[in-house]
Design an enzyme around this catalytic site. Structure first.
Site, PDB file in Angstrom:
ATOM      1  N   TYR A 283       0.876  -1.152   0.088  1.00 26.83           N
ATOM      2  CA  TYR A 283       0.073   0.049  -0.067  1.00 26.83           C
ATOM      3  C   TYR A 283       0.929   1.209  -0.008  1.00 26.83           C
ATOM      4  O   TYR A 283       1.371   1.561   1.043  1.00 26.83           O
ATOM      5  CB  TYR A 283      -0.856   0.071   1.255  1.00 26.83           C
TER       6      TYR A 283
ATOM      7  N   LYS B 247      -0.888  -0.872  -4.433  1.00 24.63           N
ATOM      8  CA  LYS B 247      -1.993  -0.131  -3.889  1.00 24.63           C
ATOM      9  C   LYS B 247      -1.646   1.437  -3.867  1.00 24.63           C
ATOM     10  O   LYS B 247      -0.995   1.591  -3.198  1.00 24.63           O
ATOM     11  CB  LYS B 247      -3.136  -0.776  -3.142  1.00 24.63           C
TER      12      LYS B 247
END
EC number: 4.2.1.41
Length: 305
Positions: free
Chosen positions: A143, A169
């Site tokens: 992330y 992400k």
């Protein structure tokens, strides 16, 4: 784990991704019965993967024991219908512990959150992520947000070091940076849009080859969320523009009134549609009555699309 690496990559790389809130009872404890009902409702819709105990699910507010319980419930309730991705992070050792708990519970992967608080050099972030990746055999999605933002060379290094790293992400919304990463690392990874209210970036994401994103509003307007995603992928610019102008821009304006509302408004929305999940835990706060009323009006708008 129900899904192979290949099947998990396929599911996460295409289709809308859902991130359910975590249900708490009136005393603030995890509510398993309510959570099971939420997950059953989630997978009755056309989603390709479910990310549990993530940002929208208040990962940052869960103990390790709570997290373990939540992931076990999710894996059991979803029952192999779609991949279940849990979370890990905060520090190397806590990240290893959360990853281990997710693996033991049967999750198909983890979303690796940024390290806690401190500013970090690129080589330190790579080592943080590498050690956690190496501690587990399940899939990892990094992330890229907060104080854990990797630049393109570091993402390439991490991808080279960690075979179980399957994706990145984006939580920053820096399209120049993301485009550099996509062009540098290529199809070695899958890429997921992950800024708060990611639909507001959806057209920009798609233009650089990021085909999917996490939809927090799916928690309370799933039909509209799916309609928007399908219109986006079909090139239906009129529908995308209408929903963006009439729902997402006003929602983002409301969200930006107070820090943390990217989660708090989602929990409020779940309650408005008759699927309450309790209040957020501190340090987040729930919306004020007038803000809740504005959210009710937006939900009515969404039902008209």
């Amino acid at each position: 784990m129900h899904f192979s690496k290949e099947k998990t990559v396929e599911a996460v790389g295409e289709g809308l991704l859902s991130f359910p809130v975590t249900d708490f009872d009136s005393a603030g404890h995890f509510d398993e019965k309510s959570y099971r009902q939420r997950l059953e409702w989630f997978v009755s819709h056309d989603v390709s993967a479910v990310f549990v105990a993530g940002g929208t699910g208040e990962f940052f507010n869960l103990s390790l024991d709570e997290f373990r319980h939540i992931v076990r419930v999710a894996v059991d309730e979803i029952g192999g219908k779609v991949p279940v991705i849990a979370s890990a992070g905060l520090s190397v050792e806590s990240g290893k512990a959360f990853a281990s708990a997710a693996e033991e519970a049967g999750a198909d992967g983890i979303l690796l959150m940024p390290p806690y608080l401190t500013e970090c050099p690129q080589e330190g972030l790579v080592e943080y992520a590498r050690q956690i990746c190496d501690s587990t055999s399940i899939n990892v999605i990094y992330y890229n947000r907060g104080n854990g933002v990797l630049e393109a060379p570091a993402v390439q290094t991490l991808a080279d070091k960690c075979p179980n790293l399957i994706g990145l992400k984006d939580g920053k919304g820096d399209m120049q940076l993301l485009n550099k990463i996509v062009k540098t690392v290529g199809d070695r990874l899958i890429y997921v849009g992950g800024v708060p209210t990611a639909e507001i970036f959806a057209e920009a994401y798609l233009s650089i080859g990021v085909n999917t994103y996490s939809s927090a509003v799916f928690n309370f307007v799933p039909d509209m969320a799916l309609k928007f995603y399908r219109a986006l992928r079909a090139g239906d610019s009129a529908t995308v523009k209408k929903i963006t102008n009439e729902f997402f821009i006003p929602f983002v304006d409301l969200r930006d009134r107070k820090k943390g509302y990217a989660v708090s408004l989602v929990k409020a929305g779940a309650g408005i549609i008759g699927m309450p999940a309790g209040d957020v835990r501190a340090p987040l706060t729930m919306p004020a009555p007038d803000e809740r009323k504005q959210l009710e009006n937006l939900i009515e708008t969404a039902r008209g699309f």
